[in-house]
Motif scaffolding. Structure first.
Motif, mmCIF file in Angstrom:
data_model
loop_
_atom_site.group_PDB
_atom_site.id
_atom_site.type_symbol
_atom_site.label_atom_id
_atom_site.label_comp_id
_atom_site.label_asym_id
_atom_site.label_seq_id
_atom_site.Cartn_x
_atom_site.Cartn_y
_atom_site.Cartn_z
ATOM 1 N N ILE A 196 -39.133 -18.950 -1.422
ATOM 2 C CA ILE A 196 -39.547 -19.890 -2.471
ATOM 3 C C ILE A 196 -38.442 -20.878 -2.838
ATOM 4 N N PHE A 197 -37.226 -20.586 -2.415
ATOM 5 C CA PHE A 197 -36.116 -21.486 -2.724
ATOM 6 C C PHE A 197 -35.783 -22.429 -1.563
ATOM 7 N N ASP A 198 -36.503 -22.270 -0.472
ATOM 8 C CA ASP A 198 -36.247 -23.097 0.704
ATOM 9 C C ASP A 198 -37.254 -24.242 0.756
ATOM 10 N N PRO A 199 -36.803 -25.493 0.629
ATOM 11 C CA PRO A 199 -37.731 -26.632 0.672
ATOM 12 C C PRO A 199 -38.544 -26.690 1.959
ATOM 13 N N ASN A 200 -37.999 -26.151 3.038
ATOM 14 C CA ASN A 200 -38.708 -26.197 4.317
ATOM 15 C C ASN A 200 -39.915 -25.263 4.346
ATOM 16 N N SER A 201 -39.987 -24.345 3.371
ATOM 17 C CA SER A 201 -41.130 -23.438 3.312
ATOM 18 C C SER A 201 -42.355 -24.104 2.711
ATOM 19 N N SER A 202 -42.163 -25.259 2.124
ATOM 20 C CA SER A 202 -43.261 -25.979 1.481
ATOM 21 C C SER A 202 -43.647 -27.187 2.321
ATOM 22 N N PRO A 203 -44.946 -27.446 2.452
ATOM 23 C CA PRO A 203 -45.363 -28.653 3.191
ATOM 24 C C PRO A 203 -44.908 -29.933 2.511
ATOM 25 N N LEU A 204 -44.507 -29.817 1.247
ATOM 26 C CA LEU A 204 -44.036 -30.994 0.515
ATOM 27 C C LEU A 204 -42.536 -31.202 0.662
ATOM 28 N N GLY A 205 -41.888 -30.239 1.286
ATOM 29 C CA GLY A 205 -40.434 -30.334 1.377
ATOM 30 C C GLY A 205 -39.771 -30.155 0.037
ATOM 31 N N SER A 206 -40.363 -29.307 -0.802
ATOM 32 C CA SER A 206 -39.828 -29.076 -2.142
ATOM 33 C C SER A 206 -39.807 -27.581 -2.419
ATOM 34 N N SER A 207 -39.152 -27.197 -3.503
ATOM 35 C CA SER A 207 -39.059 -25.783 -3.870
ATOM 36 C C SER A 207 -39.077 -25.657 -5.388
ATOM 37 N N ILE A 208 -39.132 -24.418 -5.861
ATOM 38 C CA ILE A 208 -39.121 -24.183 -7.302
ATOM 39 C C ILE A 208 -37.755 -24.562 -7.868
ATOM 40 N N LYS A 209 -37.782 -25.288 -8.988
ATOM 41 C CA LYS A 209 -36.539 -25.730 -9.621
ATOM 42 C C LYS A 209 -36.593 -25.434 -11.110
ATOM 43 N N LEU A 210 -35.419 -25.454 -11.717
ATOM 44 C CA LEU A 210 -35.316 -25.282 -13.164
ATOM 45 C C LEU A 210 -34.557 -26.465 -13.732
ATOM 46 N N ASN A 211 -35.217 -27.171 -14.645
ATOM 47 C CA ASN A 211 -34.567 -28.298 -15.312
ATOM 48 C C ASN A 211 -33.671 -27.752 -16.422
ATOM 49 N N ASP A 212 -32.361 -27.878 -16.239
ATOM 50 C CA ASP A 212 -31.419 -27.303 -17.201
ATOM 51 C C ASP A 212 -31.468 -27.995 -18.557
ATOM 52 N N GLU A 213 -31.907 -29.248 -18.584
ATOM 53 C CA GLU A 213 -31.899 -29.993 -19.842
ATOM 54 C C GLU A 213 -32.909 -29.438 -20.841
ATOM 55 N N ASP A 214 -34.126 -29.150 -20.362
ATOM 56 C CA ASP A 214 -35.151 -28.641 -21.287
ATOM 57 C C ASP A 214 -35.715 -27.289 -20.856
ATOM 58 N N ASP A 215 -35.041 -26.636 -19.892
ATOM 59 C CA ASP A 215 -35.439 -25.297 -19.434
ATOM 60 C C ASP A 215 -36.880 -25.277 -18.918
ATOM 61 N N THR A 216 -37.250 -26.336 -18.213
ATOM 62 C CA THR A 216 -38.604 -26.450 -17.667
ATOM 63 C C THR A 216 -38.617 -26.044 -16.202
ATOM 64 N N LEU A 217 -39.608 -25.223 -15.848
ATOM 65 C CA LEU A 217 -39.788 -24.845 -14.449
ATOM 66 C C LEU A 217 -40.598 -25.920 -13.731
ATOM 67 N N ILE A 218 -40.193 -26.225 -12.527
ATOM 68 C CA ILE A 218 -40.870 -27.245 -11.722
ATOM 69 C C ILE A 218 -41.319 -26.599 -10.414
ATOM 70 N N PHE A 219 -42.626 -26.689 -10.138
ATOM 71 C CA PHE A 219 -43.196 -26.055 -8.952
ATOM 72 C C PHE A 219 -43.772 -27.105 -7.997
ATOM 73 N N PRO A 220 -43.677 -26.863 -6.699
ATOM 74 C CA PRO A 220 -44.522 -27.615 -5.765
ATOM 75 C C PRO A 220 -45.914 -26.966 -5.775
ATOM 76 N N VAL A 221 -46.950 -27.773 -5.907
ATOM 77 C CA VAL A 221 -48.300 -27.232 -6.096
ATOM 78 C C VAL A 221 -49.257 -27.806 -5.054
ATOM 79 N N VAL A 222 -50.107 -26.918 -4.536
ATOM 80 C CA VAL A 222 -51.192 -27.324 -3.640
ATOM 81 C C VAL A 222 -52.510 -27.091 -4.378
ATOM 82 N N ILE A 223 -53.309 -28.125 -4.520
ATOM 83 C CA ILE A 223 -54.601 -28.032 -5.212
ATOM 84 C C ILE A 223 -55.716 -28.182 -4.173
ATOM 85 N N LEU A 224 -56.602 -27.168 -4.118
ATOM 86 C CA LEU A 224 -57.677 -27.159 -3.127
ATOM 87 C C LEU A 224 -59.004 -27.555 -3.768
#
Length: 270
Positions: free
Chosen positions: A228-256
């Motif tokens: 989940i931390f490897d951008p190459n595992s996502s078709p978007l080239g992204s991974s789960i991140k944490l915004n340190d400024e406001d403690d917000t989780l950021i996910f790559p999402v696939v909507i079907l």
């Protein structure tokens, strides 16, 4: 501008007036035809900082006004030892670029004499002085400075390179091999340290993200084949991140949208 700088500026004005008055008196004592200019008068005029067209030659005597201008830069009582050494290093680098190697050696030496506690800066000063000595053909002095640079900072790679070059000029071929081998080992050690630092930083970031997920009671369906931390595992080239400024989780999402046979990708959903 400090009071010291004001005093120095006033002194420079006074010296300039005195300098011009002296030249006028000298010319009166030894008058020249109107079409000729006294060489001594002209040479004195050219040495004054207000009329300099190029830097003085290496080792040449400086005009008192030039020395006064230098004092504006070097004699700042508010500077820390490191700041003073940095100024001498910058001045030496400037002289080096102008190929004024003797003058650059003087500046580097003055910086070394300060004996600041920054080992990296001291290593650079010794190494830079070694380079200047090398260009002057002072290969033994260059080699000595490389040794001193290594004593200040054992992994200063430029000192190894310049030391090997000096040994080559001195036909000390076995020492050339020793310097090169030591440089390779130090470079490998440095690269390994950098890798460990990167790995520790990456692990710390991943732990922060996992804790944030756990604190939000989010359940992750794990798949050993997916990192989940490897951008190459996502078709978007992204991974789960944490915004340190406001403690917000950021996910790559696939909507079907199965009813429409469509898919949407959101690279950063939060």
């Amino acid at each position: 501008m400090s009071s010291r700088e004001n005093v120095t500026a006033v002194e420079l004005d006074r010296q300039l007036d005195q300098f011009i008055d002296t030249l006028i008196e000298k010319n009166k004592a030894d008058p020249q035809p109107p079409t000729e200019i006294n060489d001594d008068w002209w040479n004195d005029l050219q040495r004054h900082p207000f009329f300099l067209k190029e830097m003085p030659e290496d080792g040449s005597e400086l005009h008192p006004a030039v020395e006064a201008l230098q004092a504006l830069k070097w004699d700042d009582v508010d500077d820390t030892p490191k700041e003073k050494a940095e100024k001498f290093k910058e001045d030496g680098n400037y002289m080096f670029q102008l190929k004024k190697y003797k003058n650059s050696i003087i500046s580097y030496t003055e910086g070394i004499k300060i004996r600041c506690t920054d080992s990296q800066l001291n290593a650079i000063l010794f190494c830079n002085r070694a380079s200047a000595n090398y260009h002057l053909g002072n290969y033994r002095s260059a080699l000595r400075d490389c040794v001193l640079s290594r004593k200040c900072k054992s992994d200063h790679i430029k000192a190894f390179v310049k030391g090997a070059e000096a040994c080559m000029k001195l036909q000390m071929y076995k020492d050339v091999q020793s310097w090169c081998t030591a440089a390779l080992l130090k470079e490998q050690e440095r690269d390994e340290r950098k890798r460990l630092v990167r790995d520790r930083k990456k692990k710390t970031e991943e732990e922060k993200i996992l804790n944030a997920i756990k604190n939000r009671s989010i359940h992750l369906q794990t798949d050993p084949s997916i990192d989940i931390f490897d951008p190459n595992s996502s078709p978007l080239g992204s991974s789960i991140k944490l915004n340190d400024e406001d403690d917000t989780l950021i996910f790559p999402v696939v909507i079907l949208y199965p009813e429409y046979s469509q898919t949407d990708y959101v690279k950063e959903f939060h």
